[in-house]
Design a protein around this motif. Structure first.
Motif, short mmCIF file in Angstrom:
data_model
loop_
_atom_site.label_atom_id
_atom_site.label_comp_id
_atom_site.label_asym_id
_atom_site.label_seq_id
_atom_site.Cartn_x
_atom_site.Cartn_y
_atom_site.Cartn_z
N GLY A 87 0.76 -1.19 0.18
CA GLY A 87 0.01 -0.04 0.02
C GLY A 87 0.99 1.14 -0.03
O GLY A 87 2.03 1.27 -0.47
N TRP A 88 0.24 2.37 0.33
CA TRP A 88 0.84 3.62 0.49
C TRP A 88 0.90 4.32 1.93
O TRP A 88 -0.17 4.39 2.28
N TYR A 89 1.84 4.60 2.47
CA TYR A 89 2.10 5.46 3.72
C TYR A 89 2.38 6.66 3.55
O TYR A 89 3.21 6.99 2.76
N CYS A 90 1.52 7.63 3.77
CA CYS A 90 1.63 9.14 3.31
C CYS A 90 1.87 9.96 4.63
O CYS A 90 1.25 9.82 5.78
N ASP A 91 2.97 10.78 4.67
CA ASP A 91 3.46 11.50 5.90
C ASP A 91 2.84 13.15 5.54
O ASP A 91 3.23 13.65 4.44
N VAL A 92 2.34 13.71 6.37
CA VAL A 92 2.11 15.36 6.10
C VAL A 92 3.41 15.88 6.72
O VAL A 92 3.46 15.48 7.88
N THR A 93 4.02 16.66 5.78
CA THR A 93 5.01 17.49 6.33
C THR A 93 5.23 18.65 5.37
O THR A 93 4.21 19.21 4.74
N ARG A 94 6.11 19.46 6.16
CA ARG A 94 6.42 20.80 5.35
C ARG A 94 7.18 20.31 4.17
O ARG A 94 7.37 19.22 3.77
N PRO A 95 7.17 21.46 3.00
CA PRO A 95 7.65 20.90 1.80
C PRO A 95 9.07 20.31 2.04
O PRO A 95 9.78 21.14 2.86
N ALA A 96 9.50 19.46 1.11
CA ALA A 96 10.87 19.05 1.37
C ALA A 96 11.82 20.06 0.84
O ALA A 96 11.62 20.87 -0.09
N VAL A 97 13.13 19.69 1.44
CA VAL A 97 14.36 20.72 1.15
C VAL A 97 15.42 20.00 0.83
O VAL A 97 15.93 19.04 1.72
N ARG A 98 15.95 19.84 -0.38
CA ARG A 98 17.17 19.26 -0.91
C ARG A 98 18.32 20.16 -1.08
O ARG A 98 18.53 21.39 -1.43
N SER A 99 19.31 19.71 -0.10
CA SER A 99 20.71 20.52 -0.08
C SER A 99 21.74 19.42 -0.59
O SER A 99 22.14 18.43 0.16
N GLY A 100 22.35 19.31 -1.77
CA GLY A 100 23.24 18.44 -2.23
C GLY A 100 22.47 16.89 -2.14
O GLY A 100 21.65 16.51 -2.66
N ALA A 101 23.29 16.24 -1.35
CA ALA A 101 22.98 14.90 -1.40
C ALA A 101 22.16 14.39 -0.05
O ALA A 101 22.10 13.11 0.63
#
Length: 166
Positions: A87-101
């Motif tokens: 199935g699918w597990y969904c997390d409510v989060t703030r928008p994701a932030v990517r910094s490099g790796a």
């Protein structure tokens, strides 16, 4: 990442933050990043088996995780070690932030589960969210989190995941 099929996916550390502290950090493979949505594949990073009653996460499970820089949730497709869709597990989060790796995601306590057949859709941890104080400290974020849970619920009860994850 180039279209070269021989190129290995890039390693990416996923960092889940809750209440200002790192809850878990695990390695994944970056499958795609179009500037808005990221897709990551990772093995179950928990210690041992986590039995929710309606689903078990266990060693060998594979998660294909979708994160957005402009949405307040993440959707994780969960498959068993043999490839069967759980199935699918969904997390409510703030928008994701990517910094490099590194991909940092702030968990806001609300979750949703949708079984593989779509017959079981569950809103989870609403009591934790009510108790976490976000409504008092950041009412705008609390409203965004509740709206995200409602959106996920609507998508999960229809065929919305197909388009969302395509």
């Amino acid at each position: 990442m180039s279209a070269n099929s021989a190129e290995r996916p890039a390693r990416l550390d996923v960092v889940l933050v809750k209440a200002g502290r790192t809850k878990i950090r695990y390695a994944g493979e970056l499958l795609a990043d179009d500037g808005t949505r990221l897709a990551v594949r990772a093995a179950w990073a928990g210690a041992g088996v986590r039995d929710f009653g309606f689903v078990r996460f266990e060693p060998g499970d594979v998660f294909t995780e979708y994160y957005w820089r402009d949405r307040w949730y993440a959707v994780k497709e969960v498959r068993s070690a043999t490839g069967g869709l759980k199935g699918w597990y969904c997390d409510v989060t703030r928008p994701a932030v990517r910094s490099g790796a590194e991909l940092v995601v702030e968990d806001l306590d609300l979750d949703l589960w949708r079984s593989a057949d779509g017959a079981d859709v569950r809103r989870l941890d609403e009591d934790e969210f009510a108790a976490n104080g976000l409504a008092a400290t950041d009412p705008e974020a609390a409203r965004a989190a509740l709206a995200a849970l409602d959106e996920l619920d609507s998508l999960a009860r229809g065929d919305g995941f197909t388009a969302l994850l395509a």
